[in-house]
Design a protein around this motif. Structure first.
Motif, short mmCIF file in Angstrom:
data_model
loop_
_atom_site.label_atom_id
_atom_site.label_comp_id
_atom_site.label_asym_id
_atom_site.label_seq_id
_atom_site.Cartn_x
_atom_site.Cartn_y
_atom_site.Cartn_z
N VAL A 11 42.86 -2.09 -10.92
CA VAL A 11 42.23 -3.02 -9.98
C VAL A 11 41.40 -4.02 -10.77
O VAL A 11 40.65 -3.63 -11.68
CB VAL A 11 41.35 -2.28 -8.96
N ALA A 12 41.53 -5.30 -10.44
CA ALA A 12 40.72 -6.33 -11.08
C ALA A 12 39.28 -6.22 -10.60
O ALA A 12 39.01 -6.14 -9.40
CB ALA A 12 41.28 -7.71 -10.77
N VAL A 13 38.33 -6.18 -11.53
CA VAL A 13 36.91 -6.13 -11.19
C VAL A 13 36.18 -7.24 -11.94
O VAL A 13 36.66 -7.74 -12.97
CB VAL A 13 36.28 -4.76 -11.54
N PHE A 57 48.99 -8.84 -19.42
CA PHE A 57 49.27 -10.26 -19.25
C PHE A 57 48.46 -10.85 -18.10
O PHE A 57 48.18 -12.05 -18.09
CB PHE A 57 50.77 -10.48 -19.04
N PHE A 58 48.06 -10.01 -17.13
CA PHE A 58 47.15 -10.50 -16.08
C PHE A 58 45.84 -10.93 -16.69
O PHE A 58 45.30 -11.99 -16.37
CB PHE A 58 46.91 -9.39 -15.04
N LEU A 59 45.31 -10.10 -17.62
CA LEU A 59 44.05 -10.44 -18.25
C LEU A 59 44.18 -11.67 -19.13
O LEU A 59 43.28 -12.51 -19.19
CB LEU A 59 43.55 -9.25 -19.09
N ILE A 60 45.32 -11.81 -19.83
CA ILE A 60 45.54 -13.00 -20.65
C ILE A 60 45.55 -14.24 -19.76
O ILE A 60 44.92 -15.25 -20.06
CB ILE A 60 46.87 -12.88 -21.42
N SER A 61 46.27 -14.14 -18.64
CA SER A 61 46.34 -15.27 -17.72
C SER A 61 44.98 -15.61 -17.16
O SER A 61 44.60 -16.77 -17.07
CB SER A 61 47.31 -14.93 -16.57
N GLU A 96 37.86 -7.79 -15.81
CA GLU A 96 38.66 -6.79 -16.50
C GLU A 96 39.41 -5.95 -15.48
O GLU A 96 39.16 -6.05 -14.27
CB GLU A 96 37.80 -5.91 -17.41
N MET A 97 40.33 -5.14 -15.97
CA MET A 97 41.09 -4.23 -15.11
C MET A 97 40.57 -2.81 -15.29
O MET A 97 40.32 -2.38 -16.43
CB MET A 97 42.58 -4.28 -15.45
#
Length: 309
Positions: free
Chosen positions: A294-296, A59-63, A176-177
């Protein structure tokens, strides 16, 4: 396992902070402040912790994707930009020991021998190791003089810098994560012993290892320092690892800091142990190790030679 009905997965109102955030809040049993709950089906009571972590990352990536699409839609009309900017390759390369000299002023940015990797990290508020892409990103060096139309905040300049690298370097990227081992710079148990500089305060270099900048930059510096192995010969300097572990600033301390650290290499002691002791005793900070998502930011394409000024 019975799933929720359409009437149970809801809040009494939709969050005004964005559709993606509202979806996450509803699915994870959270409503925005001031919004009453109405029979929310709480996933925390139905799924194991590992699955919830994966769902949080999804959901972080969707957001992020939704917010990025909004930003793209607005970019054509409202993207902040510097009023005047000069971007050109540096005439002389100085290498990783001396490059990435970047200075902010109330009206602009000046950079000497700065890499595109550093520029992207500054623009998106990331650590250097969170920016991935072709190897030349942290080798080619550039000189930049950029001025805004008036006094601007650091946040506004970061947005201007995004526009600048996208325009001049034709940069395209995606987020991406990725799961990786990282260090986190956090406040020590006894509390922080450093404070940000006040307006008009003059930096004063002291004895030992001197630093001036924000703590995100300090975390980048620590990433290299912590990779230096224990010295075997006091007459020969030890060199940092080619692949340092990312250090993420999790102190929550804003502002520009100016301090010195009394630290010396010791035979048989690696820099991680030396810095951990110095951080705790002198700065009131410490390093924690963890492994997780981790977000990269991945650079898909970029021009080595920036367009004309």
């Amino acid at each position: 396992m019975a799933g929720p009905s359409s009437s149970t997965i809801r809040c009494a109102a939709i969050s005004t902070r964005g559709a993606a955030e509202g979806v996450v809040q509803a699915l994870f049993g959270e409503c925005p402040a001031g919004v009453p709950r109405k029979g929310i089906w709480d996933l925390r009571t139905h799924f194991p912790a590992d699955m919830l972590k994966a769902m949080h990352a999804l959901f972080f990536l969707i957001s992020l994707a939704l917010s990025s699409s909004v930003a793209v839609g607005q970019a054509s009309t409202t993207a902040p930009a510097f009023d005047v900017a000069s971007v050109k390759p540096s005439q002389r390369l100085v290498g990783p020991d001396y490059n990435n000299q970047l200075t902010y002023s109330p009206t602009g940015i000046t950079a000497r021998n700065v890499t595109l990797k550093r520029l992207v990290a500054e623009a998106y508020h990331l650590q250097l190791n969170q920016v991935l892409g072709p190897s030349w990103l942290d080798k080619n060096e550039y000189d930049i003089d950029a001025r805004a139309a008036g006094v601007s905040t650091r946040e506004q300049m970061a947005l201007m810098l995004r526009s600048l690298v996208a325009e001049r370097f034709k940069l395209t990227q995606h987020s991406e994560m990725r799961e990786m081992r990282v260090y986190e710079l956090v406040i020590g148990k006894s509390g922080s012993k450093i404070r940000p500089m006040s307006d008009g305060e003059t930096a004063a270099a002291g004895a030992g290892f001197h630093f001036h900048g924000d703590l995100r930059q300090f975390a980048d510096l620590l990433s290299v320092q912590l990779s230096i192995p224990a010295p075997d010969n006091p007459s020969e300097p030890a060199r940092a690892s080619a692949s340092p572990i990312s250090v993420l600033d999790k102190t929550g301390l804003p502002g520009i800091f100016d301090f010195s650290v009394d630290i010396h290499p010791e035979l048989g002691t690696d820099m991680f142990a030396s810095w951990q002791r110095a951080l705790e005793d002198q700065l009131g900070l410490r390093i924690e190790s963890r492994k997780g998502n981790v977000a990269v930011l991945v650079v898909d394409e970029a021009a080595r030679i920036p367009t004309e000024n």
